[in-house]
Design a protein around this motif. Structure first.
Motif, PDB file in Angstrom:
ATOM      1  N   SER A 269       0.834  -1.204   0.000  1.00  0.00           N
ATOM      2  CA  SER A 269       0.000   0.000   0.000  1.00  0.00           C
ATOM      3  C   SER A 269       0.866   1.249   0.000  1.00  0.00           C
ATOM      4  O   SER A 269       0.613   2.200  -0.753  1.00  0.00           O
ATOM      5  N   VAL A 270       1.887   1.262   0.846  1.00  0.00           N
ATOM      6  CA  VAL A 270       2.779   2.417   0.928  1.00  0.00           C
ATOM      7  C   VAL A 270       3.548   2.584  -0.386  1.00  0.00           C
ATOM      8  O   VAL A 270       3.673   3.702  -0.912  1.00  0.00           O
ATOM      9  N   TYR A 271       4.054   1.492  -0.917  1.00  0.00           N
ATOM     10  CA  TYR A 271       4.846   1.554  -2.154  1.00  0.00           C
ATOM     11  C   TYR A 271       4.002   2.041  -3.329  1.00  0.00           C
ATOM     12  O   TYR A 271       4.389   2.964  -4.051  1.00  0.00           O
ATOM     13  N   THR A 272       2.833   1.449  -3.508  1.00  0.00           N
ATOM     14  CA  THR A 272       2.005   1.795  -4.667  1.00  0.00           C
ATOM     15  C   THR A 272       1.363   3.163  -4.509  1.00  0.00           C
ATOM     16  O   THR A 272       1.131   3.865  -5.500  1.00  0.00           O
ATOM     17  N   SER A 273       1.058   3.572  -3.275  1.00  0.00           N
ATOM     18  CA  SER A 273       0.429   4.877  -3.073  1.00  0.00           C
ATOM     19  C   SER A 273       1.328   6.011  -3.539  1.00  0.00           C
ATOM     20  O   SER A 273       0.837   7.063  -3.959  1.00  0.00           O
ATOM     21  N   ALA A 274       2.646   5.826  -3.481  1.00  0.00           N
ATOM     22  CA  ALA A 274       3.560   6.864  -3.963  1.00  0.00           C
ATOM     23  C   ALA A 274       3.400   7.073  -5.466  1.00  0.00           C
ATOM     24  O   ALA A 274       3.425   8.211  -5.954  1.00  0.00           O
ATOM     25  N   PHE A 275       3.229   5.998  -6.219  1.00  0.00           N
ATOM     26  CA  PHE A 275       3.015   6.116  -7.665  1.00  0.00           C
ATOM     27  C   PHE A 275       1.617   6.684  -7.961  1.00  0.00           C
ATOM     28  O   PHE A 275       1.453   7.504  -8.875  1.00  0.00           O
ATOM     29  N   ILE A 276       0.619   6.232  -7.212  1.00  0.00           N
ATOM     30  CA  ILE A 276      -0.743   6.735  -7.426  1.00  0.00           C
ATOM     31  C   ILE A 276      -0.803   8.232  -7.132  1.00  0.00           C
ATOM     32  O   ILE A 276      -1.521   8.984  -7.811  1.00  0.00           O
ATOM     33  N   ALA A 277      -0.061   8.692  -6.129  1.00  0.00           N
ATOM     34  CA  ALA A 277      -0.049  10.120  -5.804  1.00  0.00           C
ATOM     35  C   ALA A 277       0.439  10.953  -6.985  1.00  0.00           C
ATOM     36  O   ALA A 277      -0.125  12.017  -7.299  1.00  0.00           O
ATOM     37  N   GLU A 278       1.476  10.478  -7.658  1.00  0.00           N
ATOM     38  CA  GLU A 278       1.971  11.206  -8.823  1.00  0.00           C
ATOM     39  C   GLU A 278       0.974  11.158  -9.977  1.00  0.00           C
ATOM     40  O   GLU A 278       0.836  12.126 -10.740  1.00  0.00           O
ATOM     41  N   ILE A 279       0.245  10.049 -10.106  1.00  0.00           N
ATOM     42  CA  ILE A 279      -0.792   9.963 -11.138  1.00  0.00           C
ATOM     43  C   ILE A 279      -1.911  10.960 -10.851  1.00  0.00           C
ATOM     44  O   ILE A 279      -2.406  11.648 -11.757  1.00  0.00           O
ATOM     45  N   ILE A 280      -2.328  11.058  -9.593  1.00  0.00           N
ATOM     46  CA  ILE A 280      -3.372  12.007  -9.208  1.00  0.00           C
ATOM     47  C   ILE A 280      -2.914  13.435  -9.458  1.00  0.00           C
ATOM     48  O   ILE A 280      -3.655  14.270 -10.017  1.00  0.00           O
ATOM     49  N   ALA A 282      -0.608  14.515 -11.566  1.00  0.00           N
ATOM     50  CA  ALA A 282      -0.512  14.780 -13.004  1.00  0.00           C
ATOM     51  C   ALA A 282      -1.899  14.945 -13.624  1.00  0.00           C
ATOM     52  O   ALA A 282      -2.096  15.791 -14.502  1.00  0.00           O
ATOM     53  N   GLY A 283      -2.870  14.133 -13.173  1.00  0.00           N
ATOM     54  CA  GLY A 283      -4.217  14.253 -13.723  1.00  0.00           C
ATOM     55  C   GLY A 283      -4.854  15.587 -13.405  1.00  0.00           C
ATOM     56  O   GLY A 283      -5.511  16.200 -14.267  1.00  0.00           O
ATOM     57  N   ILE A 284      -4.661  16.069 -12.180  1.00  0.00           N
ATOM     58  CA  ILE A 284      -5.234  17.372 -11.804  1.00  0.00           C
ATOM     59  C   ILE A 284      -4.554  18.495 -12.570  1.00  0.00           C
ATOM     60  O   ILE A 284      -5.210  19.432 -13.048  1.00  0.00           O
ATOM     61  N   GLN A 285      -3.227  18.408 -12.708  1.00  0.00           N
ATOM     62  CA  GLN A 285      -2.518  19.460 -13.439  1.00  0.00           C
ATOM     63  C   GLN A 285      -2.809  19.421 -14.932  1.00  0.00           C
ATOM     64  O   GLN A 285      -2.576  20.417 -15.628  1.00  0.00           O
ATOM     65  N   GLN A 308     -16.421  18.916  -7.912  1.00  0.00           N
ATOM     66  CA  GLN A 308     -17.417  18.935  -8.967  1.00  0.00           C
ATOM     67  C   GLN A 308     -16.858  19.303 -10.346  1.00  0.00           C
ATOM     68  O   GLN A 308     -17.478  18.983 -11.357  1.00  0.00           O
ATOM     69  N   VAL A 309     -15.719  19.979 -10.394  1.00  0.00           N
ATOM     70  CA  VAL A 309     -15.207  20.487 -11.674  1.00  0.00           C
ATOM     71  C   VAL A 309     -13.879  19.817 -12.060  1.00  0.00           C
ATOM     72  O   VAL A 309     -13.745  19.274 -13.171  1.00  0.00           O
ATOM     73  N   ILE A 310     -12.930  19.823 -11.149  1.00  0.00           N
ATOM     74  CA  ILE A 310     -11.571  19.397 -11.493  1.00  0.00           C
ATOM     75  C   ILE A 310     -11.444  17.872 -11.514  1.00  0.00           C
ATOM     76  O   ILE A 310     -10.987  17.294 -12.506  1.00  0.00           O
ATOM     77  N   ILE A 311     -11.838  17.222 -10.425  1.00  0.00           N
ATOM     78  CA  ILE A 311     -11.659  15.768 -10.325  1.00  0.00           C
ATOM     79  C   ILE A 311     -12.381  15.012 -11.447  1.00  0.00           C
ATOM     80  O   ILE A 311     -11.798  14.096 -12.044  1.00  0.00           O
ATOM     81  N   PRO A 312     -13.659  15.336 -11.762  1.00  0.00           N
ATOM     82  CA  PRO A 312     -14.304  14.596 -12.860  1.00  0.00           C
ATOM     83  C   PRO A 312     -13.549  14.683 -14.183  1.00  0.00           C
ATOM     84  O   PRO A 312     -13.517  13.707 -14.946  1.00  0.00           O
ATOM     85  N   GLN A 313     -12.944  15.828 -14.469  1.00  0.00           N
ATOM     86  CA  GLN A 313     -12.175  15.951 -15.707  1.00  0.00           C
ATOM     87  C   GLN A 313     -10.819  15.261 -15.592  1.00  0.00           C
ATOM     88  O   GLN A 313     -10.329  14.672 -16.564  1.00  0.00           O
ATOM     89  N   ALA A 314     -10.227  15.311 -14.408  1.00  0.00           N
ATOM     90  CA  ALA A 314      -8.921  14.666 -14.224  1.00  0.00           C
ATOM     91  C   ALA A 314      -9.014  13.149 -14.289  1.00  0.00           C
ATOM     92  O   ALA A 314      -8.044  12.489 -14.670  1.00  0.00           O
ATOM     93  N   MET A 315     -10.172  12.592 -13.940  1.00  0.00           N
ATOM     94  CA  MET A 315     -10.306  11.136 -13.939  1.00  0.00           C
ATOM     95  C   MET A 315     -10.080  10.543 -15.314  1.00  0.00           C
ATOM     96  O   MET A 315      -9.618   9.404 -15.428  1.00  0.00           O
ATOM     97  N   ARG A 316     -10.368  11.271 -16.369  1.00  0.00           N
ATOM     98  CA  ARG A 316     -10.153  10.759 -17.721  1.00  0.00           C
ATOM     99  C   ARG A 316      -8.673  10.571 -18.020  1.00  0.00           C
ATOM    100  O   ARG A 316      -8.315   9.755 -18.868  1.00  0.00           O
ATOM    101  N   VAL A 317      -7.833  11.325 -17.326  1.00  0.00           N
ATOM    102  CA  VAL A 317      -6.387  11.175 -17.477  1.00  0.00           C
ATOM    103  C   VAL A 317      -5.839  10.178 -16.454  1.00  0.00           C
ATOM    104  O   VAL A 317      -4.860   9.480 -16.709  1.00  0.00           O
ATOM    105  N   ILE A 318      -6.492  10.085 -15.306  1.00  0.00           N
ATOM    106  CA  ILE A 318      -5.987   9.273 -14.201  1.00  0.00           C
ATOM    107  C   ILE A 318      -6.226   7.790 -14.417  1.00  0.00           C
ATOM    108  O   ILE A 318      -5.369   6.951 -14.097  1.00  0.00           O
ATOM    109  N   ILE A 319      -7.381   7.405 -14.960  1.00  0.00           N
ATOM    110  CA  ILE A 319      -7.805   6.002 -14.991  1.00  0.00           C
ATOM    111  C   ILE A 319      -6.804   5.080 -15.710  1.00  0.00           C
ATOM    112  O   ILE A 319      -6.450   4.020 -15.169  1.00  0.00           O
TER     113      ILE A 319
END
Length: 393
Positions: A269-280, A282-285, A308-319
Motif C-alpha cells: 500500500s505504501v509503495y504503490t500509493s507513492a506512484f498513485i499520488a503522482e498519477i493524481i 498529473a491528472g489534476i494538473q 465537482q469540476v476538477i476531479i471529474p475531468q482529471a479522472m479521464r487522465v488518471i484512470i
C-alpha cells in the motif's frame, strides 16, 4: 506508349515483395509450430522417463498440511483443490486491501503535493520520493522483520479495552457470528439503499429542472440507521461477537490479522500509493487552468471546485495509468512467498509443487489465475473509463 502486363512467372517470382512476405510468414509460422511440437514431445518424454504422470487428477488428493490463514473452512486432510481455493482467496484478499488503502493514501498525497501549505507539500514530496524508490521486497522485509516480528508476545500483548490484542502473533479482533435477525437486518439495509438511490435520482432531476438543491444525505442516514435498528428491536440481533481470549501461550477465538498479511498490506500500500499520488497530481494538473478560473468566477468554494469540476475531468487522465498500478499490486502480491504468507504462489506454486512434482500443471494454473485476475481488473477499469469518457457529437 504500350504497357506490358507482368507475366504469371514474374508475379510468382521471389523478386515480388508480396510473394516474399507470404513466404517469410509461412516459414515463421512453421518454425514456431515445429518448436512447440518439439518442446511438448520433449516434455512428455522426460516426464515419462521420470515416472511423473501429467494431468490434474492430483487436485483430488489429500494435501496433508495446515494453512495458517484460510477464509473458508480448511483441514489438513482436505484436497489440493481446496488448497488452490484457499490460496486464491488469500491473494484476492491482500490485493483488494492494498488497492483500497493505496488508492486512499495516494489520492490524499496527490492533493497534498498541490497544496498551498509549504509543510504539507514538502512532507508529501519526501514520502513519495522515499517509498517509490525503495524496492517493494525490501519494504516487506522491513515491516515484517523490523517492526511486526519485534512486537511483544501474546502474554504481553498490547490491549485496547480487552477487545483488541496486538502481539507478534498478529492482531486479534472480535469475530462476528450470525444471529437470528441477520436476514431481516440485510433486508432492511437493502431497502434503505434502494430508497436512498431512488430519492437521490429524484433530487438530481429536480435540481436539473429547477436549479434548486435538495440534500439526500439526512434522509439516507435516517434510513440506514433507523431501519436496521427497527429490525434489531423486532427480530433480534443480527450478529453476535466472539471475543478473543488468552489461553495458554496464544489467543483463542475471534479473528486474527496475521503479521504476514499486515506486513504485505502495509508495504504494498505504501509503495504503490507513492506512484498513485503522482498519477493524481498529473491528472489534476492536466486540467486546463481556465477551469479553475471559471469556477472561481462563479463563486464556487475550492472544495466544491475540486470535487465537482476538477476531479471529474482529471479522472479521464488518471484512470489508464491507475489501472496499471492496480495490476502491479496484484502481481507484486506474489512477493508474499518471501515471508510465508499463504497466497497462490506460496501454496500452489510452492508447497503443492514440491509435494506432487506436478510442475507444469501447478505453474500453469497459477499463471492462468494471475492472468484472469489482471484481465478482470482491466475490463472493469476500461468499462468505467468508457463511461466517463468525453463523447464527441
Amino acid at each position: 506508349m504500350s504497357h506490358r502486363r507482368p507475366t504469371v512467372k514474374g508475379a510468382l517470382s521471389f523478386s515480388n515483395p508480396t510473394v516474399r512476405a507470404w513466404l517469410f510468414q509461412i516459414i515463421a509460422v512453421a518454425t514456431i509450430v515445429a518448436i512447440a511440437v518439439w518442446l511438448i514431445h520433449n516434455t512428455i518424454t522426460n516426464l515419462n522417463h521420470r515416472g511423473i504422470t501429467s494431468g490434474f487428477a492430483f487436485l483430488d488428493r489429500s494435501a496433508g498440511f495446515g494453512i495458517v490463514q484460510h477464509l473458508i473452512d480448511y483441514e489438513q486432510g482436505d484436497t489440493y483443490g481446496l488448497v488452490f481455493i484457499v490460496g486464491l482467496l488469500n491473494t484476492l484478499l491482500v490485493s483488494a486491501l492494498c488497492i483500497v488503502f493505496a488508492s486512499f493514501i495516494g489520492f490524499f498525497l496527490g492533493l497534498a503535493r498541490l497544496s498551498d501549505n509549504w509543510l504539507l507539500r514538502k512532507l508529501s514530496t519526501i514520502y513519495i520520493e522515499t517509498f517509490r524508490n525503495i524496492p517493494p521486497l525490501l519494504q516487506i522485509f522491513f515491516w515484517y522483520f523490523a517492526v511486526l516480528r519485534n512486537l511483544p508476545g501474546p502474554r504481553q500483548a498490547v490491549s485496547a479495552f480487552d477487545l483488541l490484542f496486538l502481539s507478534n502473533r498478529g492482531l486479534y479482533i472480535p469475530s462476528p457470528q450470525s444471529g437470528e435477525g441477520l436476514l431481516a437486518f440485510v433486508g432492511a439495509v437493502v431497502v434503505a439503499i434502494a430508497i436512498t438511490g431512488w430519492l437521490y435520482r429524484r433530487h438530481k432531476a429536480h435540481q436539473m429542472a429547477t436549479g434548486q438543491l435538495r440534500r439526500t444525505w439526512p434522509v439516507a442516514i435516517a434510513l440506514l440507521v433507523g431501519l436496521p435498528l427497527l429490525t434489531h428491536a423486532v427480530f433480534g440481533a443480527a450478529i453476535h461477537w466472539e471475543l478473543p481470549e488468552l489461553r495458554g501461550f496464544n489467543f483463542r477465538g475471534g479473528m486474527v490479522l496475521i503479521p504476514e498479511l499486515a506486513a504485505l498490506t502495509i508495504a504494498l500500500s505504501v509503495y504503490t500509493s507513492a506512484f498513485i499520488a503522482e498519477i493524481i497530481r498529473a491528472g489534476i494538473q492536466a486540467v486546463p487552468y481556465g477551469q479553475h478560473e471559471a469556477a472561481r468566477s462563479l463563486g464556487l468554494p475550492n472544495p466544491v471546485t475540486l470535487r465537482q469540476v476538477i476531479i471529474p475531468q482529471a479522472m479521464r487522465v488518471i484512470i489508464p495509468p491507475l489501472t496499471s498500478q492496480y495490476l502491479n499490486i496484484v502481481k507484486n502480491s506474489s512477493l508474499a512467498a518471501a515471508i510465508g504468507y499463504p497466497d497462490m504462489v506460496s501454496l500452489f506454486a510452492g508447497t503443492v509443487l514440491n509435494q506432487t512434482g506436478q510442475a507444469i500443471e501447478t505453474i500453469a494454473i497459477t499463471m492462468s489465475v494471475y492472468l484472469l485476475i489482471s484481465l478482470t481488473i482491466s475490463l472493469l477499469m476500461n468499462i468505467y473509463n468508457r463511461r466517463i469518457a468525453l463523447i464527441e457529437r
